[in-house]
Design a protein around this motif. Structure first.
Motif, PDB file in Angstrom:
ATOM      1  N   ALA A 129       0.899  -1.282  -0.141  1.00 17.26           N
ATOM      2  CA  ALA A 129       0.066   0.135  -0.042  1.00 17.26           C
ATOM      3  C   ALA A 129       0.923   1.173   0.170  1.00 17.26           C
ATOM      4  N   GLU A 130       1.986   1.183   0.777  1.00 24.41           N
ATOM      5  CA  GLU A 130       2.759   2.482   0.954  1.00 24.41           C
ATOM      6  C   GLU A 130       3.440   2.814  -0.525  1.00 24.41           C
ATOM      7  N   THR A 131       4.051   1.581  -1.191  1.00 27.20           N
ATOM      8  CA  THR A 131       4.403   1.620  -2.554  1.00 27.20           C
ATOM      9  C   THR A 131       3.514   2.324  -3.497  1.00 27.20           C
ATOM     10  N   GLN A 132       2.312   1.768  -3.712  1.00 23.57           N
ATOM     11  CA  GLN A 132       1.247   2.326  -4.523  1.00 23.57           C
ATOM     12  C   GLN A 132       1.108   3.763  -4.213  1.00 23.57           C
ATOM     13  N   LEU A 133       0.909   4.146  -2.942  1.00 21.92           N
ATOM     14  CA  LEU A 133       0.759   5.587  -2.485  1.00 21.92           C
ATOM     15  C   LEU A 133       1.785   6.586  -3.062  1.00 21.92           C
ATOM     16  N   TYR A 134       3.145   5.991  -2.963  1.00 19.38           N
ATOM     17  CA  TYR A 134       4.330   6.673  -3.635  1.00 19.38           C
ATOM     18  C   TYR A 134       4.053   6.791  -5.026  1.00 19.38           C
ATOM     19  N   CYS A 135       3.869   5.686  -5.723  1.00 20.79           N
ATOM     20  CA  CYS A 135       3.638   5.691  -7.072  1.00 20.79           C
ATOM     21  C   CYS A 135       2.563   6.808  -7.376  1.00 20.79           C
ATOM     22  N   LEU A 136       1.499   6.690  -6.936  1.00 22.26           N
ATOM     23  CA  LEU A 136       0.364   7.702  -7.238  1.00 22.26           C
ATOM     24  C   LEU A 136       0.755   9.195  -6.755  1.00 22.26           C
ATOM     25  N   ALA A 137       1.435   9.445  -5.846  1.00 20.65           N
ATOM     26  CA  ALA A 137       1.919  10.805  -5.567  1.00 20.65           C
ATOM     27  C   ALA A 137       3.073  11.296  -6.343  1.00 20.65           C
ATOM     28  N   LEU A 138       3.804  10.382  -7.226  1.00 20.84           N
ATOM     29  CA  LEU A 138       4.602  10.974  -8.160  1.00 20.84           C
ATOM     30  C   LEU A 138       4.010  11.307  -9.333  1.00 20.84           C
ATOM     31  N   ALA A 139       2.949  10.545  -9.731  1.00 21.04           N
ATOM     32  CA  ALA A 139       2.134  11.099 -10.888  1.00 21.04           C
ATOM     33  C   ALA A 139       1.440  12.241 -10.510  1.00 21.04           C
ATOM     34  N   VAL A 140       0.822  12.415  -9.395  1.00 21.27           N
ATOM     35  CA  VAL A 140       0.259  13.871  -9.003  1.00 21.27           C
ATOM     36  C   VAL A 140       1.211  14.957  -9.054  1.00 21.27           C
ATOM     37  N   TYR A 141       2.443  14.762  -8.582  1.00 22.54           N
ATOM     38  CA  TYR A 141       3.433  15.720  -8.474  1.00 22.54           C
ATOM     39  C   TYR A 141       4.147  16.230  -9.774  1.00 22.54           C
ATOM     40  N   PHE A 142       4.529  15.217 -10.518  1.00 20.21           N
ATOM     41  CA  PHE A 142       5.218  15.519 -11.793  1.00 20.21           C
ATOM     42  C   PHE A 142       3.939  15.950 -12.839  1.00 20.21           C
ATOM     43  N   GLU A 143       2.897  15.389 -12.774  1.00 17.79           N
ATOM     44  CA  GLU A 143       1.752  15.878 -13.826  1.00 17.79           C
ATOM     45  C   GLU A 143       1.100  17.174 -13.520  1.00 17.79           C
ATOM     46  N   GLY A 144       1.096  17.673 -12.252  1.00 21.91           N
ATOM     47  CA  GLY A 144       0.374  18.653 -11.736  1.00 21.91           C
ATOM     48  C   GLY A 144       0.994  19.759 -10.808  1.00 21.91           C
ATOM     49  N   GLY A 145       1.355  18.855  -9.687  1.00 17.25           N
ATOM     50  CA  GLY A 145       1.845  19.710  -8.584  1.00 17.25           C
ATOM     51  C   GLY A 145       3.171  20.499  -8.763  1.00 17.25           C
ATOM     52  N   SER A 146       4.145  19.996  -9.565  1.00 15.15           N
ATOM     53  CA  SER A 146       5.589  20.590  -9.747  1.00 15.15           C
ATOM     54  C   SER A 146       5.246  21.764 -10.770  1.00 15.15           C
ATOM     55  N   THR A 147       3.979  21.862 -11.334  1.00 11.72           N
ATOM     56  CA  THR A 147       3.897  23.097 -12.427  1.00 11.72           C
ATOM     57  C   THR A 147       2.737  23.857 -11.845  1.00 11.72           C
TER      58      THR A 147
END
Length: 238
Positions: A50-68
């Protein structure tokens, strides 16, 4: 048998028996399973999957939107698209595992563009934006997201998308909602796709204009080359 001889044989047999017992004990020690010493500080209740899947989803949120600097509503919709694709469990999206979906690649093309970046460029550096992306990802996975759209499976940032790709989106997918800097789409039915292909889209017009401009430029270059006088070839005399 003489008493001394009998006594000698008894002593010899006893010695051999002791040696065999010692050898067996040595083998037992040699092949004994190592004992694992448990560290009481280890949290065995953690769910690593569960922690790994949370991390992967957070990566998508961060780089597809959060970092911009994508606003919260856009980031939450990005999270919904990723989870919706995983829940659909389709091979074209990478299956049912969130990490497989986030990093799915086909024909050297990643369905989420950041996943094709070198690892150094797709590693979060922490900070408020990363913490926020983690929180949004956790809300989505635990059912606390306020995103109402259940059908969205694609998204596009028109400002950062080439006219060619934007035209393809317009012809293939049905727009659902604009959230932040991204527009989110659902899959089209056969009838809807026919209608989308017939419709006139601004992005498709721009793409067609660019194609015509490129063709015209190539024609002018060819015409200019034909007008150039042939180069004189000087033959060296011997």
């Amino acid at each position: 048998m003489q008493p001394k001889t009998a006594l000698f044989h008894l002593a010899f047999a006893t010695t051999i028996a002791c040696l065999n017992i010692g050898h067996a004990q040595a083998r037992a020690v040699l092949f004994e399973e190592p004992r694992v010493i448990r560290d009481d500080n280890i949290d065995i209740s953690r769910n690593i999957v569960a922690e790994t899947q949370l991390y992967c989803l957070a990566l998508a949120v961060y780089f597809e939107g959060g970092s911009t600097d994508e606003p919260e509503i856009g980031q939450r919709h990005v999270a919904r698209v990723v989870v919706a694709r995983a829940n659909a469990n389709r091979a074209i999206w990478g299956g049912s595992n969130i990490c497989d979906v986030v990093f799915y690649q086909r024909s050297k093309t990643c369905q989420f563009s950041f996943a094709c970046l070198p690892s150094a460029r797709r590693t979060p550096r922490g900070g408020a934006a990363w913490t926020y992306s983690m929180a949004i990802a956790k809300d989505e996975l635990e059912g606390r997201s306020n995103v109402e759209e259940q059908s969205i499976r694609y998204y596009m940032n028109a400002a950062l998308t080439s006219p060619r790709n934007a035209c393809r989106f317009r012809k293939e997918f049905v727009p659902v909602v604009q959230a932040g800097r991204h527009e989110f789409f659902r899959e089209a039915s056969t009838a809807e796709r026919i209608e989308l292909a017939k419709a006139e889209h601004a992005e498709c017009k721009r793409q067609e204009a660019l194609k015509k401009k490129k063709v015209a430029k190539a024609k002018r270059a060819l015409a200019a080359a034909k007008k150039q006088p042939p180069k004189k070839v000087t033959v060296a005399r011997r």
